[in-house]
Design a protein around this motif. Structure first.
Motif, PDB file in Angstrom:
ATOM      1  N   GLN A  85       0.839  -1.214   0.000  1.00  0.00           N
ATOM      2  CA  GLN A  85       0.000   0.000   0.000  1.00  0.00           C
ATOM      3  C   GLN A  85       0.866   1.253   0.000  1.00  0.00           C
ATOM      4  OE1 GLN A  85      -1.547  -2.016   3.182  1.00  0.00           O
ATOM      5  NE2 GLN A  85      -1.970  -3.382   1.487  1.00  0.00           N
ATOM      6  N   PRO A  86       1.616   1.446  -1.091  1.00  0.00           N
ATOM      7  CA  PRO A  86       2.562   2.578  -1.108  1.00  0.00           C
ATOM      8  C   PRO A  86       1.862   3.916  -0.952  1.00  0.00           C
ATOM      9  CG  PRO A  86       2.294   1.646  -3.320  1.00  0.00           C
ATOM     10  CD  PRO A  86       1.590   0.723  -2.371  1.00  0.00           C
ATOM     11  N   MET A  87       2.595   4.850  -0.356  1.00  0.00           N
ATOM     12  CA  MET A  87       2.080   6.192  -0.122  1.00  0.00           C
ATOM     13  C   MET A  87       3.054   7.205  -0.719  1.00  0.00           C
ATOM     14  SD  MET A  87      -0.669   6.607   1.756  1.00  0.00           S
ATOM     15  CE  MET A  87      -1.761   5.700   2.842  1.00  0.00           C
ATOM     16  N   ALA A  88       2.541   8.398  -0.975  1.00  0.00           N
ATOM     17  CA  ALA A  88       3.356   9.547  -1.396  1.00  0.00           C
ATOM     18  C   ALA A  88       4.332   9.173  -2.515  1.00  0.00           C
ATOM     19  CB  ALA A  88       4.062  10.147  -0.182  1.00  0.00           C
ATOM     20  N   GLN A  89       5.617   9.476  -2.314  1.00  0.00           N
ATOM     21  CA  GLN A  89       6.645   9.233  -3.329  1.00  0.00           C
ATOM     22  C   GLN A  89       6.611   7.787  -3.830  1.00  0.00           C
ATOM     23  OE1 GLN A  89       9.169  11.336  -4.533  1.00  0.00           O
ATOM     24  NE2 GLN A  89      10.018   9.697  -5.787  1.00  0.00           N
ATOM     25  N   ASP A  90       6.447   6.842  -2.911  1.00  0.00           N
ATOM     26  CA  ASP A  90       6.436   5.427  -3.293  1.00  0.00           C
ATOM     27  C   ASP A  90       5.250   5.116  -4.196  1.00  0.00           C
ATOM     28  OD1 ASP A  90       8.589   5.225  -1.597  1.00  0.00           O
ATOM     29  OD2 ASP A  90       7.370   4.570   0.099  1.00  0.00           O
ATOM     30  N   LEU A  91       4.116   5.718  -3.864  1.00  0.00           N
ATOM     31  CA  LEU A  91       2.910   5.508  -4.668  1.00  0.00           C
ATOM     32  C   LEU A  91       3.118   6.080  -6.071  1.00  0.00           C
ATOM     33  CD1 LEU A  91      -0.058   4.661  -4.870  1.00  0.00           C
ATOM     34  CD2 LEU A  91      -0.691   6.855  -3.897  1.00  0.00           C
ATOM     35  N   ARG A  92       3.694   7.270  -6.119  1.00  0.00           N
ATOM     36  CA  ARG A  92       3.924   7.897  -7.432  1.00  0.00           C
ATOM     37  C   ARG A  92       4.927   7.084  -8.236  1.00  0.00           C
ATOM     38  NH1 ARG A  92       4.553  12.793  -4.282  1.00  0.00           N
ATOM     39  NH2 ARG A  92       6.630  13.056  -5.141  1.00  0.00           N
ATOM     40  N   GLU A  93       5.933   6.561  -7.549  1.00  0.00           N
ATOM     41  CA  GLU A  93       6.945   5.722  -8.196  1.00  0.00           C
ATOM     42  C   GLU A  93       6.281   4.498  -8.839  1.00  0.00           C
ATOM     43  OE1 GLU A  93      10.791   5.482  -9.120  1.00  0.00           O
ATOM     44  OE2 GLU A  93      10.495   6.640  -7.296  1.00  0.00           O
ATOM     45  N   THR A  94       5.382   3.880  -8.091  1.00  0.00           N
ATOM     46  CA  THR A  94       4.730   2.662  -8.563  1.00  0.00           C
ATOM     47  C   THR A  94       3.789   2.960  -9.736  1.00  0.00           C
ATOM     48  OG1 THR A  94       4.772   1.962  -6.254  1.00  0.00           O
ATOM     49  CG2 THR A  94       3.472   0.633  -7.749  1.00  0.00           C
ATOM     50  N   VAL A  95       3.006   4.023  -9.580  1.00  0.00           N
ATOM     51  CA  VAL A  95       2.076   4.384 -10.652  1.00  0.00           C
ATOM     52  C   VAL A  95       2.854   4.814 -11.905  1.00  0.00           C
ATOM     53  CG1 VAL A  95       0.338   6.085 -11.337  1.00  0.00           C
ATOM     54  CG2 VAL A  95       0.191   4.993  -9.109  1.00  0.00           C
ATOM     55  N   ALA A  96       3.958   5.521 -11.703  1.00  0.00           N
ATOM     56  CA  ALA A  96       4.773   5.957 -12.838  1.00  0.00           C
ATOM     57  C   ALA A  96       5.301   4.748 -13.604  1.00  0.00           C
ATOM     58  CB  ALA A  96       5.925   6.842 -12.359  1.00  0.00           C
ATOM     59  N   ALA A  97       5.706   3.713 -12.872  1.00  0.00           N
ATOM     60  CA  ALA A  97       6.227   2.514 -13.540  1.00  0.00           C
ATOM     61  C   ALA A  97       5.152   1.914 -14.447  1.00  0.00           C
ATOM     62  CB  ALA A  97       6.697   1.492 -12.501  1.00  0.00           C
ATOM     63  N   ILE A  98       3.926   1.862 -13.953  1.00  0.00           N
ATOM     64  CA  ILE A  98       2.835   1.303 -14.758  1.00  0.00           C
ATOM     65  C   ILE A  98       2.619   2.162 -16.003  1.00  0.00           C
ATOM     66  CG2 ILE A  98       0.347   0.830 -14.799  1.00  0.00           C
ATOM     67  CD1 ILE A  98       0.510   0.193 -11.816  1.00  0.00           C
ATOM     68  N   ARG A  99       2.581   3.477 -15.786  1.00  0.00           N
ATOM     69  CA  ARG A  99       2.289   4.367 -16.920  1.00  0.00           C
ATOM     70  C   ARG A  99       3.411   4.344 -17.954  1.00  0.00           C
ATOM     71  NH1 ARG A  99      -0.666   9.475 -14.117  1.00  0.00           N
ATOM     72  NH2 ARG A  99       1.251  10.561 -14.602  1.00  0.00           N
ATOM     73  N   ILE A 100       4.646   4.417 -17.485  1.00  0.00           N
ATOM     74  CA  ILE A 100       5.768   4.484 -18.427  1.00  0.00           C
ATOM     75  C   ILE A 100       5.904   3.168 -19.186  1.00  0.00           C
ATOM     76  CG2 ILE A 100       8.273   4.712 -18.626  1.00  0.00           C
ATOM     77  CD1 ILE A 100       8.154   6.704 -16.293  1.00  0.00           C
ATOM     78  N   SER A 101       5.706   2.049 -18.485  1.00  0.00           N
ATOM     79  CA  SER A 101       5.841   0.775 -19.197  1.00  0.00           C
ATOM     80  C   SER A 101       4.758   0.665 -20.260  1.00  0.00           C
ATOM     81  CB  SER A 101       5.795  -0.414 -18.224  1.00  0.00           C
ATOM     82  OG  SER A 101       4.490  -0.647 -17.776  1.00  0.00           O
ATOM     83  N   HIS A 102       3.600   1.234 -19.990  1.00  0.00           N
ATOM     84  CA  HIS A 102       2.529   1.229 -20.984  1.00  0.00           C
ATOM     85  C   HIS A 102       2.925   2.065 -22.203  1.00  0.00           C
ATOM     86  CE1 HIS A 102      -1.515   1.006 -22.598  1.00  0.00           C
ATOM     87  NE2 HIS A 102      -1.461   2.315 -22.806  1.00  0.00           N
ATOM     88  N   ASP A 103       3.470   3.254 -21.958  1.00  0.00           N
ATOM     89  CA  ASP A 103       3.907   4.095 -23.087  1.00  0.00           C
ATOM     90  C   ASP A 103       5.009   3.399 -23.886  1.00  0.00           C
ATOM     91  OD1 ASP A 103       2.398   6.565 -23.193  1.00  0.00           O
ATOM     92  OD2 ASP A 103       3.223   7.053 -21.240  1.00  0.00           O
ATOM     93  N   LEU A 104       5.952   2.769 -23.156  1.00  0.00           N
ATOM     94  CA  LEU A 104       7.050   2.099 -23.854  1.00  0.00           C
ATOM     95  C   LEU A 104       6.535   0.932 -24.689  1.00  0.00           C
ATOM     96  CD1 LEU A 104       9.861   2.066 -21.124  1.00  0.00           C
ATOM     97  CD2 LEU A 104       9.772   3.441 -23.217  1.00  0.00           C
ATOM     98  N   GLU A 105       5.545   0.245 -24.157  1.00  0.00           N
ATOM     99  CA  GLU A 105       4.985  -0.882 -24.905  1.00  0.00           C
ATOM    100  C   GLU A 105       4.379  -0.379 -26.209  1.00  0.00           C
ATOM    101  OE1 GLU A 105       2.032  -3.622 -26.339  1.00  0.00           O
ATOM    102  OE2 GLU A 105       1.509  -1.753 -25.333  1.00  0.00           O
ATOM    103  N   ARG A 106       3.703   0.765 -26.141  1.00  0.00           N
ATOM    104  CA  ARG A 106       3.105   1.343 -27.352  1.00  0.00           C
ATOM    105  C   ARG A 106       4.197   1.775 -28.336  1.00  0.00           C
ATOM    106  NH1 ARG A 106      -0.381   0.108 -29.601  1.00  0.00           N
ATOM    107  NH2 ARG A 106      -0.892   2.082 -30.586  1.00  0.00           N
ATOM    108  N   VAL A 107       5.284   2.347 -27.820  1.00  0.00           N
ATOM    109  CA  VAL A 107       6.386   2.727 -28.698  1.00  0.00           C
ATOM    110  C   VAL A 107       6.931   1.491 -29.408  1.00  0.00           C
ATOM    111  CG1 VAL A 107       8.718   3.681 -28.810  1.00  0.00           C
ATOM    112  CG2 VAL A 107       7.016   4.775 -27.355  1.00  0.00           C
ATOM    113  N   GLY A 108       7.016   0.392 -28.643  1.00  0.00           N
ATOM    114  CA  GLY A 108       7.472  -0.867 -29.234  1.00  0.00           C
ATOM    115  C   GLY A 108       6.566  -1.292 -30.381  1.00  0.00           C
TER     116      GLY A 108
END
Lengths: 228, 279
Positions: free
Chosen positions: A75-98
């Motif tokens: 149950q990440p909070m603050a910076q950790d939560l943003r870090e986790t959500v960012a990983a999901i979002r960026i990997s999604h963008d990278l997958e689309r670039v692929g």
């Protein structure tokens, strides 16, 4: 930032960031290969890129699963939560670039026996180098958590858009001049469009990095580029 | 292939999305206001100059590591610290603008207006009915037996417990499950029609289902009451409260909208605490 009391939590977050960096490197390579395959009509390289996309999709799923597990377990909070959500979002963008890279590789196979106009070739090459630079810079910005760099990537998207528009017009002219150009130009137009979309994904990633580091969504008004 | 759009004008369709900033709720006149509140236990100072507004009909959660002063502060709000001989409270606390430490003020009446629910469910060793009826009776809120029955039924309903206990109101309150006992204590607190309810870790002894029921209840109670809750569960604070105040070593470190506190706190101590970096 200091470490968590639970050390395995730190390891999980580090692993997530490391996976994104690895996936980013792979996507960069794929895109570079796809553009080379297109410009040098290298069908073997194009085939490799098409097959290589599977690995990118695989990494995307792994990163998503890891991030979901972090959310469930920690149950990440603050910076950790943003870090986790960012990983999901960026990997999604990278997958689309692929995917877009794979599409370019497919086009490379479709036009391998046609002669490419030198002028158009240079145009696509230039656009591709801009797209690749954007991708590389935004991945660097992620690696160093550099908001200034992310914002500068975000702003540079104008260049790609302008380049795409001028290439679009050029191709239109060639097609009107001689209908025999239509086949080749249509393929190249799709490729150019794909590269332009890659630029958009780079700006998405730049926005995600800004949110990750500052906790604030990038303000549209302050940084919006003029319409392309 | 997804790309069917040739039009350059559609180029930036998705790239520049940025949701508009959510406007912060403007702070209305607070239900309770604490100014420069300090608490000493004998020679040891437990709370240092705390300024905090408790907005009406909202839930504010107090978080922070053990010993940070959050429960001490909570107990100042209905003068529960009066019961501790060595405790000394200074500063100014108002309820609807009225000084609650005024010598002329009736503490019993204050505690009826500012009710409290504790960490461990503590029903009286009496029947379920009597647990809820006790407060209204001593405060003279019911003149006839029927009025009292009505208050008990309404309070149990509001606490979401009525349907579970309506056929056994004569049985002892201590025979209920932990979660039911806690909701009984909440029913007991609201039976005297308080304006503010203080909750000191109300779910720490409950299982997740009972916790969910109490949280659902807190959300419903917010319509009619102002709630201050001390909790050790960051997720609970994030779920139930509109505002969050972070305490550390007796100081109020940061106070703000809950959504902000848990995604983007400004103080490093808050950041470290809610992300599990110090305990």
């Amino acid at each position: 930032m200091s470490e968590h009391i639970v050390t395995s939590y730190d390891e999980e977050l580090r692993e997530l960031a490391r996976s994104i960096a690895e996936m980013g490197g792979l996507v960069e390579q794929q895109l570079d290969d796809a553009v080379n395959a297109l410009l040098s009509t290298n069908s073997q390289l194009a085939q490799d890129v098409i097959l290589g996309d599977r690995q990118i999709n695989q990494m995307h799923y792994q990163i998503e699963e890891r991030a979901i597990l972090v959310i469930a377990k920690r149950q990440p909070m603050a910076q950790d939560l943003r870090e986790t959500v960012a990983a999901i979002r960026i990997s999604h963008d990278l997958e689309r670039v692929g995917d877009l890279g794979k599409n370019i590789a497919k086009r490379a196979l479709a036009i391998e026996d046609q002669r490419m106009n030198h002028q158009l070739r240079r145009g696509v090459e230039h656009l591709a180098s801009l797209g690749l630079r954007q991708l590389k810079d935004v991945l660097d910005a992620y690696g160093s958590r550099d908001v200034q760099k992310a914002i500068s990537v975000w702003r540079s998207d104008d260049e790609i858009d302008a380049m795409y528009v001028s290439l679009f017009r050029e191709m239109l002219t060639y097609m009107m001049e001689d209908p025999r150009n239509i086949g080749m130009c249509t393929h190249l137009l799709f490729c150019a469009k794909n590269i332009e979309r890659i630029g958009d994904h780079a700006t998405n990633i730049a926005e995600t990095i800004t949110y990750l580091v500052t906790g604030k969504q990038m303000e549209r008004a302050a940084t919006a580029p003029s319409a392309g | 292939m997804n790309d069917i759009s040739h039009s350059p004008s559609a180029a930036k369709a998705t790239a520049t999305k940025a949701p508009p900033e959510v406007p912060q709720e403007s702070a209305a006149v607070p239900k309770m206001r604490a100014e420069k509140v300090s608490v000493h236990y004998a020679d040891k100072q437990a709370l240092f100059d705390v300024d905090l507004d408790v907005p009406e009909n909202q839930v504010i959660s107090l978080i922070g590591p053990s010993g940070c002063g959050k429960s001490t502060f909570l107990r100042c709000l209905n003068r529960m610290n009066d019961t501790i001989d060595i405790a000394r409270v200074s500063g100014h606390i108002t309820l609807d603008g009225e000084n609650i430490y005024d010598k002329a003020l009736d503490v019993v009446e204050l505690r009826a207006r500012v009710g409290m629910v504790f960490q461990k469910p503590n029903p009286f060793p009496k029947s379920i009915f009597e647990n809820v009826a006790y407060g209204p009776r001593i405060h003279g809120l019911a003149s006839a037996k029927r009025d009292l029955e009505e208050i008990v039924a309404t309070s149990l309903q509001r606490a979401g417990l009525f349907n579970e206990v309506k056929d056994r109101l004569d049985e002892p309150g201590t025979g209920l499950s932990g979660g039911q006992q806690q909701r009984l204590c909440i029913a007991r607190a609201i039976a005297v029609n308080p304006e503010v309810i203080l909750m000191d870790e109300p779910c720490s002894a409950l299982d997740p289902i009972a916790t969910a029921k109490v949280e659902e209840l807190i959300d419903e109670l917010r319509e009619n009451y102002t709630i201050v809750i001390v909790t050790h569960s960051m997720q609970q604070a994030a779920r139930v409260s509109q505002r969050t105040a972070m305490f550390h070593l007796g100081y109020l470190v940061e106070e703000g909208p809950t959504d902000m506190m848990f995604t983007n706190p400004t103080d490093k101590r808050t950041q470290d605490y809610i992300t599990g970096r110090f305990g």
